[in-house]
Scaffold this active site. Structure first.
Site, mmCIF file in Angstrom:
data_model
loop_
_atom_site.group_PDB
_atom_site.id
_atom_site.type_symbol
_atom_site.label_atom_id
_atom_site.label_comp_id
_atom_site.label_asym_id
_atom_site.label_seq_id
_atom_site.Cartn_x
_atom_site.Cartn_y
_atom_site.Cartn_z
ATOM 1 N N HIS A 1 64.580 43.392 -1.667
ATOM 2 C CA HIS A 1 65.222 42.844 -2.865
ATOM 3 C C HIS A 1 66.614 43.495 -2.962
ATOM 4 O O HIS A 1 66.786 44.645 -2.554
ATOM 5 C CB HIS A 1 64.356 43.256 -4.061
ATOM 6 C CG HIS A 1 64.716 42.648 -5.375
ATOM 7 N ND1 HIS A 1 65.779 43.087 -6.132
ATOM 8 C CD2 HIS A 1 64.130 41.662 -6.097
ATOM 9 C CE1 HIS A 1 65.831 42.389 -7.253
ATOM 10 N NE2 HIS A 1 64.848 41.515 -7.261
ATOM 11 N N ASP B 1 59.283 50.575 -2.923
ATOM 12 C CA ASP B 1 59.527 49.668 -4.031
ATOM 13 C C ASP B 1 58.227 48.899 -4.267
ATOM 14 O O ASP B 1 57.879 48.000 -3.499
ATOM 15 C CB ASP B 1 60.687 48.738 -3.662
ATOM 16 C CG ASP B 1 60.869 47.588 -4.648
ATOM 17 O OD1 ASP B 1 60.043 47.452 -5.574
ATOM 18 O OD2 ASP B 1 61.828 46.817 -4.469
ATOM 19 N N GLN C 1 56.390 44.435 -6.484
ATOM 20 C CA GLN C 1 55.522 43.272 -6.232
ATOM 21 C C GLN C 1 54.107 43.672 -5.856
ATOM 22 O O GLN C 1 53.238 42.811 -5.731
ATOM 23 C CB GLN C 1 56.101 42.398 -5.111
ATOM 24 C CG GLN C 1 57.346 41.651 -5.488
ATOM 25 C CD GLN C 1 57.128 40.649 -6.600
ATOM 26 O OE1 GLN C 1 56.054 40.067 -6.749
ATOM 27 N NE2 GLN C 1 58.155 40.439 -7.407
ATOM 28 N N LYS D 1 56.273 43.237 -14.711
ATOM 29 C CA LYS D 1 55.577 42.440 -13.689
ATOM 30 C C LYS D 1 54.073 42.710 -13.674
ATOM 31 O O LYS D 1 53.338 42.091 -12.933
ATOM 32 C CB LYS D 1 56.191 42.703 -12.313
ATOM 33 C CG LYS D 1 57.587 42.103 -12.202
ATOM 34 C CD LYS D 1 58.245 42.297 -10.863
ATOM 35 C CE LYS D 1 59.616 41.642 -10.884
ATOM 36 N NZ LYS D 1 60.415 41.952 -9.701
ATOM 37 N N CYS E 1 66.916 37.000 -5.136
ATOM 38 C CA CYS E 1 67.544 38.316 -4.950
ATOM 39 C C CYS E 1 67.287 38.870 -3.553
ATOM 40 O O CYS E 1 67.190 40.092 -3.367
ATOM 41 C CB CYS E 1 67.085 39.329 -5.999
ATOM 42 S SG CYS E 1 67.458 38.857 -7.670
HETATM 43 C C1 LIG Z 1 61.529 42.402 -9.383
HETATM 44 C C2 LIG Z 1 61.790 43.259 -8.219
HETATM 45 C C3 LIG Z 1 62.727 44.283 -8.271
HETATM 46 C C4 LIG Z 1 63.586 44.526 -9.479
HETATM 47 O O1 LIG Z 1 62.822 44.808 -10.585
HETATM 48 P P1 LIG Z 1 63.511 44.877 -12.036
HETATM 49 O O2 LIG Z 1 62.332 44.823 -12.943
HETATM 50 O O3 LIG Z 1 64.379 43.668 -12.138
HETATM 51 O O4 LIG Z 1 64.261 46.139 -12.105
HETATM 52 C C5 LIG Z 1 62.891 45.070 -7.161
HETATM 53 N N1 LIG Z 1 62.166 44.877 -6.062
HETATM 54 C C6 LIG Z 1 61.253 43.906 -5.963
HETATM 55 C C7 LIG Z 1 60.458 43.757 -4.709
HETATM 56 C C8 LIG Z 1 61.043 43.054 -7.034
HETATM 57 O O5 LIG Z 1 60.146 42.082 -6.943
#
Ligand SMILES: *Cc1c(COP(=O)(O)O)cnc(C)c1O
Length: 404
Positions: free
Chosen positions: A121, A198, A201, A224, A362
């Site tokens: 992302h 990260d 997801q 999320k 993104c």
């Molecule tokens: C949504 C997402 C982000 C960013 O998250 P925010 O809540 O917008 O800060 C970063 N990495 C991944 C894989 C995402 O799905």
């Protein structure tokens, strides 16, 4: 078996109509919907205990502080962190990554390498580019294959003593690929590199065990995982968090301030300058309780069925191509139909009540890899149903007929 109708009743918004049609919400990868208990947690906080935390001796301040710290403890348990002070509240995944990338500046010099993957992302790319610009380090990218999987032989080849930190996602938001992070972490540690995962997801679908993974940092967002926007978590190993300098200066993060010198507060406060997002931090704990009440095994089972069902039905549509075809993937279907722009499909099916994401998600480097402007992305949650998928697939067929 999950009683999906009973679960759906927990989410007020799932009863809405959009453009006169019942809402079918398949944009869970962008943000999940919120159950009533989470909505109540936010409003109850403001109705009953609103006060600033960690400051006052008065009763409400104590109540607010306790509730906030209870929530931190829930996160600690949920991700199996060794210490609660390894759990830092942030505003979300983006801030968590920026915090680590910014604080790492002190440890990086010209010629060092920062490694990300082709599946990231933008929020796990740009902060590292900033770090490279500040320090003269080089950004190195683990490439992917046509299925949307990381090429691990290339990872082995690129990894070296020069690698200082590897930042990869647990699960790709654009394609759904589940990355082999255990292997990535072990190999990075072998050359002395730190690893940031990260988990934005992954956390909607599974419970990460940060000690078993042995990652150095793990970040995710509340919104999320059925929690509110504006709150997220940075997990960091104690030793790393002690070593890194603070990210922001201000109230709450200091031990002593004089104009000559300031000493910093202990963890976690060192990384939590200013009045935090108290209400949403508390409600994040409620969201975690809610998901654990349903059970991640149940969540995975339901989502796996939805993925298989949607994939098979969509592939019956002529000219439809799915991007992200790894066997290890979560409930995300990213696709295009030959000769049709993804945006046009998204616009038409929205008129039929179906919410999906269209665009580059993104992740422009992934779109560049496939040489496409974007995709239509349907991302399913445990509260979605096969009946919704039937309506969605029919609406995609209608859109195709109208547009070709
Ligand atoms: C949504 C997402 C982000 C960013 O998250 P925010 O809540 O917008 O800060 C970063 N990495 C991944 C894989 C995402 O799905």
């Amino acid at each position: 078996m999950l009683d999906i109708q009973k679960i759906r009743a927990d989410f007020p918004i799932l009863n809405c109509t959009v453009n006169g049609k019942p809402l079918i919400y398949f944009d869970n990868g962008a943000t999940s919907q919120k159950p009533q208990v989470v909505i109540d947690a936010i409003s109850n906080y403001y109705k009953e205990i609103n006060a600033n935390i960690h400051r006052g001796v008065h009763t409400l301040s104590q109540l607010a502080t306790d509730a906030y710290e209870v929530s931190r403890g829930k996160v600690q348990q949920h991700i199996n962190a060794k210490h609660s002070h390894e759990v830092i509240f942030t505003s979300g995944t983006t801030q968590g990554i920026n915090l680590v990338a910014s604080s790492f500046t002190a440890l990086i010099k010209a010629g060092d390498e920062i490694m990300v993957s082709a599946l990231e992302h933008h929020s796990n790319i740009v902060p590292w580019q900033f770090l490279c610009e500040r320090t003269g380090a080089t950004l190195v990218v683990i490439p992917m294959n046509d299925k949307g999987e990381l090429i691990m032989e290339e990872y082995d080849r690129l990894l070296s003593e020069k690698t200082k930190i590897v930042a990869v996602n647990h699960i790709s938001n654009a394609l759904g690929t589940i990355n082999p992070i255990e292997e990535i972490i072990a190999k990075a540690h072998h050359v002395g590199a730190a690893v940031l995962i990260d988990g934005a997801q992954a956390t909607p679908h599974l419970r990460p065990d940060v000690q078993a993974l042995d990652c150095d940092f793990y970040v995710f967002s509340g919104h999320k995982i059925c929690g509110p926007t504006g709150v997220g978590i940075l997990y960091g190993k104690e030793a790393w968090l002690n070593q890194l300098p603070p990210y922001m200066g201000g109230g709450e993060m200091i031990k002593e301030v004089t104009f000559e010198k300031t000493t910093y507060a202990d963890l976690p406060h060192k990384f939590e300058a200013g009045t935090p997002n108290i209400a949403d931090g508390i409600a994040l704990g409620t969201a975690i309780d809610y998901l654990n009440g349903i059970g991640f095994e149940n969540i995975q089972k339901q989502e796996k069925e939805l993925l298989a069902y949607a994939t098979a039905k969509l592939l019956e549509i002529e000219g439809l191509k799915i991007y992200g075809t790894s066997e290890n993937k979560t409930s995300v279907v990213s696709f295009n139909i030959e000769g049709i722009h993804p945006y046009d499909i998204g616009t038409i099916i929205d008129k039929l009540g179906v919410a999906v994401r269209t665009g580059h998600h993104c992740t422009q480097p992934i779109m560049n890899y496939f040489n496409i402007p974007g995709t239509v992305r349907a991302s399913f949650s445990f509260y979605n149903t096969k009946e919704e998928i039937d309506i969605f697939v029919d609406s995609v067929k209608k859109a195709k007929t109208m547009l070709s």
